[in-house]
Design an enzyme around this catalytic site. Structure first.
Site, PDB file in Angstrom:
ATOM      1  CE1 TYR A 195      -4.157  -1.709   0.720  1.00  0.00           C
ATOM      2  CE2 TYR A 195      -3.325  -2.181   3.043  1.00  0.00           C
ATOM      3  CZ  TYR A 195      -4.240  -2.395   1.921  1.00  0.00           C
ATOM      4  OH  TYR A 195      -5.419  -3.012   2.254  1.00  0.00           O
ATOM      5  CG  ASN A 210      -9.279  -0.806   6.355  1.00  0.00           C
ATOM      6  OD1 ASN A 210     -10.142   0.041   6.773  1.00  0.00           O
ATOM      7  ND2 ASN A 210      -9.103  -1.865   7.214  1.00  0.00           N
ATOM      8  CB  ALA A 211      -3.380  -0.663   5.952  1.00  0.00           C
ATOM      9  CD  GLU A 212      -5.767  -3.189  10.247  1.00  0.00           C
ATOM     10  OE1 GLU A 212      -6.929  -3.495   9.647  1.00  0.00           O
ATOM     11  OE2 GLU A 212      -4.583  -3.976   9.926  1.00  0.00           O
ATOM     12  CG  ASN A 232      -8.110  -1.785   0.816  1.00  0.00           C
ATOM     13  OD1 ASN A 232      -7.123  -2.578   0.586  1.00  0.00           O
ATOM     14  ND2 ASN A 232      -8.751  -2.124   2.189  1.00  0.00           N
ATOM     15  CD  GLU A 233     -11.023  -5.604   3.071  1.00  0.00           C
ATOM     16  OE1 GLU A 233     -11.214  -4.908   3.730  1.00  0.00           O
ATOM     17  OE2 GLU A 233     -10.875  -6.813   2.776  1.00  0.00           O
ATOM     18  CE1 TYR A 270      -8.130 -10.014   5.025  1.00  0.00           C
ATOM     19  CE2 TYR A 270      -6.315 -10.382   6.754  1.00  0.00           C
ATOM     20  CZ  TYR A 270      -6.552  -9.578   5.706  1.00  0.00           C
ATOM     21  OH  TYR A 270      -5.802  -8.774   5.190  1.00  0.00           O
ATOM     22  CD  GLU A 296      -5.912  -6.929   2.067  1.00  0.00           C
ATOM     23  OE1 GLU A 296      -6.461  -7.385   3.256  1.00  0.00           O
ATOM     24  OE2 GLU A 296      -5.858  -6.108   1.671  1.00  0.00           O
ATOM     25  CE1 TYR A 353      -2.447  -7.441  10.301  1.00  0.00           C
ATOM     26  CE2 TYR A 353      -2.216  -9.556   9.498  1.00  0.00           C
ATOM     27  CZ  TYR A 353      -2.781  -8.441   9.450  1.00  0.00           C
ATOM     28  OH  TYR A 353      -4.137  -8.491   9.049  1.00  0.00           O
TER      29      TYR A 353
END
Ligand code: IPT
Length: 978
Positions: free
Chosen positions: A95, A139-141, A198-199, A255, A289, A356
């Protein structure tokens, strides 16, 4: 994943049927004007329903995610990328974080730790394709999900085609696309795919998806455009597989193991089977992902996340994705997580570490998960027929508890059979025989499957100069070295194994090591054995070139490394890593790391060996390899941290403090879609920090009013994001603290600010005299915009409202955040490094700040803000990679984490994280080399925001598993105190 509902996955059959009128067929790269110098480097990227193709050659895309912005030491990017490559990945997905590059509308920085061009160049040099994911939303926290704080002020819904947002994101894409475009495969680089948004599955706007792609094309993006559809979003909206806004290669995120790391060891696929659906029949199945770790939603610690997504999960789910889904494009999230340093963390789901639970730890160490990636990745890279398969008839299993699923390559007939438990949750060990109609004949093959295990077995495969008829061991890799084939196969320790190879006549079989029996009849050479340690079998004659079979276990197979040289591949055993190999005359030259002293064995096209430039004494073994030994790393003993000095700050709390240079927080209207509350005078001032350009970190407010003496209480509300706090003082008197508010309520723009009610001691305020209310608000980072509705993301930070009971006096507000606000005082460290603490504004975090007049510290802090500083020198062993962390608490520390205060950790001026039991379970803060000088002087500064009297735990420097070898790391340039 706050607020995300997880429903069971609906069938996407309807969507797929509707996609019948599919758009473009294979995307073909426009022909480039070829010049003599560029022609050799330009490649075509195309695809069909089976796979991606580069210059017409099918490839299986094996990618892992890595965020360069979570490792602010550019020399270490190479370290991580080389580790990816060494595990058999051929691609990296990244990203690009808009907020990281843009402190202010129209201002972008792509230098230093933000040097995207360098990142892409490094990936090219290492030999990895790149999946470029510039968002705009990621997103990606990460804070704001990649949206800069200033975007909250921009009118129009983010992630839509609203004009204000459109103008802002098109400017971002214009800048980042310009850096990506020259690095495309089509132009001599290695970018192979471009991911739009993204999503983007909820609250969608097809025009927006179309605009992003049109912009990319206008900016010179030629490679196929993909997107990543969320796991269970099909029930809500578009997968962007067809219709307006569709992309060429839609992908799916999955996930299956959840983010509930505390359930490691007990849970198995709570979020589904992990199947990647085929979204279009003219594009490959793309696992855009696929879960390879987890955020730590419940503070279980990342080791638990690593267990949750460990080798068993990887075997079962990844192999199923290959065979049951037929995917040929994989991208694993994350390959290396890194650190959400500074104010990068999105506050609701993560703390500083973004380890992670990935295959490579935050301190860049390889784990058992890395070994599993390597076993699978080498297989995917070695077996070409996997790039084109369709479903096939599976062998019949003699035991209903064991199931077989199959795919086959229509051109070579090679079969791939997935063997696993029929009941995926079963933990028993089961044996079965497979009645297998293989391309070379019908075979009865005994197999064993442990609980939650899965194997991909091969049949009918031309393995170099050999013909593999069938095997119950898994193939890891094979290669041709010096006119013979070497094949490495493996199975679980103690399990039986069978391999059948075809020979025109009986070959000579010599067992060099281990217990292996063989028999030959009607063209079939059958080998039988029990997997244990490493067996070696040399097979010669029989009408084929020689074959060395290496039959290992999971562990011994993972001790091998494969690297390609201009003179063919080499196979290495015994080092902890092989970064690259080359052949120079009669010498194999390796760049390799060792975690301990021991053997090194090399199969390659030369008789001499050098490692990291040093010759290594070797002898030739009976199996034809070179055998030598290598030293391990030197022991490391970092110095104790002593000589701390301390100073309390927060002069802003004092009535006489001069805030004339601060910004007046006097706006009465705002484009941020939130309504401030009214105060005791009927005014509703806009106090939001972003309104005044303070987008990240701590923010101070000073509210001036004339006292009446009748005031009884102060009511405040502030929004910090989860885990944030704020503190209030009246005329220098500490009133107390409160928790900051978090997310807005669903579907309304009504935030949930953290309420604070503070009684005013009688006599504190004198009638007719000026009074000042000082409030320090911690901005923990901006919410993400997963719901694409502005509701969470645009929620402001800072003071939301304040009102004084017993008074009707108006309040005149001043605000101060990071020095310079959006005009960065320290562009090298960037917009997310510091906020508005007095010490931060005064350079107390920087190396070279003259702290000689500060008191000697014992670690005691009082309510408010206290700083501690010390320096230390390192002289760590050269020629090795020593990762060092700062640990709070006793070495090996257990026991309770402290509450009531939080510590910002600055290493040489870089904010490397925030420690507190109120924030997360993290005790060890990684001090990345490059920020940390391994040879020279270093400065640590701690800013402690406390709501209580407390004493900090002791701090120590902890080295993690040093590795001899490593990469050369230069200090990241950034200014000290001036
Ligand atoms: C998926 C996001 O695409 C990614 O950016 C990251 O946030 C990841 O989750 C979790 O770490 S979203 C999906 C899990 C719903």
């Amino acid at each position: 994943m706050n607020g995300r509902s997880r429903t069971s996955k609906p069938s996407r059959l309807l969507a797929i049927l509707l996609a019948a009128a599919a758009l473009a067929v294979a995307f073909s790269v426009p022909t480039q004007p070829a010049t003599a110098t560029t022609v050799a480097k330009m490649h075509q990227v195309t695809y069909d329903r089976y796979s991606l193709m580069v210059d017409g050659q099918r490839i299986l895309l094996q990618s892992a995610e890595f965020h360069y912005w979570r490792l602010p030491s550019p020399d270490l990017w190479r370290d991580v990328l080389e580790k990816f490559k060494a595990a058999g990945f051929n691609a990296v997905s990244t990203y690009f974080d808009w907020a990281y590059h843009s402190p202010k509308p129209g201002v972008y920085d792509f230098t230093g730790v933000r040097d995207v061009d360098r990142f892409l160049r490094t990936a090219e040099q290492v030999g990895l394709y790149v999946i470029a994911r510039p968002g705009p939303y990621i997103n990606a926290e990460t804070t704001g999900g990649g949206f800069p704080g200033w975007l909250k002020r921009v009118p129009g819904r983010a992630r839509s085609s609203a004009p204000g947002y459109t103008q802002a994101y098109q400017d971002w894409l214009g800048h980042i696309d310009r850096l990506i475009a020259p690095h495309q495969l089509t132009r001599g680089g290695s970018v192979i795919l471009y991911n739009a948004e993204n999503e983007y599955a909820v609250n969608t706007d097809a025009q927006y998806m179309e605009d992003i792609q049109a912009k990319a094309r206008a900016d010179g993006i030629e490679v196929p455009i993909t997107t990543n559809d969320c796991c269970d979003a099909g029930s809500w909206s578009s997968t962007w597989a067809s219709g307006k806004g569709a992309v060429q290669i839609p992908g799916v995120d999955d996930y299956p193991q959840s983010f509930e790391c505390q359930d490691a060891g007990t849970t198995w696929g709570p979020w589904g089977e992990g199947i990647t659906e085929e979204l279009r029949d003219d594009a490959p199945v793309f696992a855009a992902e696929y879960q390879a770790g987890a955020i730590d939603l419940n503070d279980a610690g990342y080791d638990a996340c690593r267990d949750l997504t460990g080798p068993a999960y990887m075997k079962y789910f990844y192999k199923s994705n290959l065979i049951a889904s037929g995917a040929t494009m994989f991208s694993y999230y994350m390959g290396y997580g890194g650190t959400s340093w500074g104010w990068l963390p999105q506050p609701n789901d993560v703390y500083t570490s973004y380890d992670y639970g990935a295959a490579i730890t935050e301190t860049r160490r390889l784990t058992a998960k890395y070994d599993e990636f390597k076993r699978q990745g080498y297989f995917l890279g070695a077996v070409g027929p996997l790039t084109k398969t369709g479903t096939a008839t599976a062998p019949a299993s003699s035991n209903p508890a064991v199931q077989a699923q199959a795919r086959a390559n229509p051109d070579t007939s090679t079969q791939f059979v997935l063997v696993s438990h029929t009941d995926r949750a079963s933990a028993t060990s089961e044996s079965a025989t497979l009645d297998w109609a293989a391309p070379d004949g019908r075979y009865t093959v005994p197999v064993r499957v442990d609980g939650r295990d899965a194997k991909v077995l091969l049949a009918g495969y031309d393995m170099g100069g050999q013909r593999l008829a069938v095997s119950s061991s898994e193939l890891m890799t094979h290669l041709a070295v010096d006119g013979r084939d070497i094949a490495l196969l493996y199975g679980r320790e103690g399990e039986p194994g069978t391999i059948v190879l075809r020979y025109p006549s009986a070959p000579a079989v010599k067992v060099l090591e281990g217990a292996v029996t063989s028999s030959y009849s009607s063209g079939d050479l059958e080998l039988d054995y029990t997997h244990s340690g490493l067996a070696r079998v040399l097979i010669t004659g029989g009408g084929r070139r020689p074959l060395l079979l290496l039959l290992g276990t999971d562990a011994t197979a993972a001790s091998f490394w494969r690297a390609d040289t201009g003179d063919g591949p080499v196979l290495v055993r015994g080092t902890s890593l092989v970064r690259s190999a080359s052949v120079r005359g009669n010498t194999v030259d390796l760049r390799a790391d060792t975690g301990k002293a021991g053997d090194i064995e090399v199969f390659g096209p030369a008789r001499k060996l050098a490692v990291n430039g040093e010759p290594v004494q070797v002898r030739t073994t009976a199996g034809g390899s070179l055998l030598g030994s290598l030293p391990g790393p030197s022991a490391v003993k970092p110095p104790a941290l002593t000589g701390w000095r301390t100073r309390a700050e927060a002069p802003e709390a004092r009535p006489g403090f001069d805030d004339s240079g601060w910004v007046a927080a006097d706006h009465t209207t705002t484009t941020i879609p939130y309504e401030p509350p009214t105060d005791q005078s009927g005014a509703a001032p806009v106090l939001f920090a972003e309104e005044y350009g303070f987008d990240h970190g701590n923010v101070w407010y000073r509210g001036h009013f004339t006292a009446t003496g009748t005031e009884t209480a102060v009511s405040t509300s502030a929004i910090t994001g989860k885990r944030g706090i704020y503190l209030a003082w009246l005329n220098g008197h500490y009133l107390g603290s409160a928790a900051g508010g978090t997310e807005a309520d669903a579907d309304t723009h009504t935030p949930r600010p953290g309420p604070g009610e503070f009684a005013i001691p009688s006599g504190l305020l004198k009638p007719g005299e000026r009074a000042v209310l000082s409030v320090l608000v911690e901005n923990m980072g901006n919410n993400d915009d997963w719901t694409a509705d502005d509701n969470r993301f645009k929620q402001p930070r800072g003071l939301f409202g304040a009102s004084i009971t017993g008074s009707a006096a108006p309040i005149a507000w001043k605000i101060q955040g990071a020095r310079g606000g959006e005009n960065l005082a320290d562009p090298a460290r960037g917009p997310l490094n510091t906020g508005g603490l007095y010490g931060e504004r005064s350079g107390w975090h920087l190396p070279g700040y003259p702290d000689g007049s500060w008191r000697k510290a014992a670690g005691a802090v009082a309510p408010g803000v206290t700083w501690l500083r010390t320096t230390f020198r390192l002289d760590l062993p050269k020629g090795q990679d020593t990762s060092v962390a700062l640990r709070f608490g006793a070495p090996g520390g257990t026991g309770d984490l402290p509450h009531g205060y939080r510590v910002l950790v600055f290493l040489n001026g870089w904010n490397v994280g925030q420690f507190s039991g109120d924030i997360g379970p993290q005790r060890d803060f990684y001090l990345q080399e490059g920020l940390l000088r391994h040879h020279g002087a270093n400065t640590l500064a701690l800013a402690v925001i406390s709501t209580t009297d407390a004493t900090l735990p002791p701090t120590t420097l902890i080295p993690t598993a040093p590795q001899r070898g490593g990469t050369t790391v230069a200090t990241v340039p950034a200014p000290g105190y001036r």
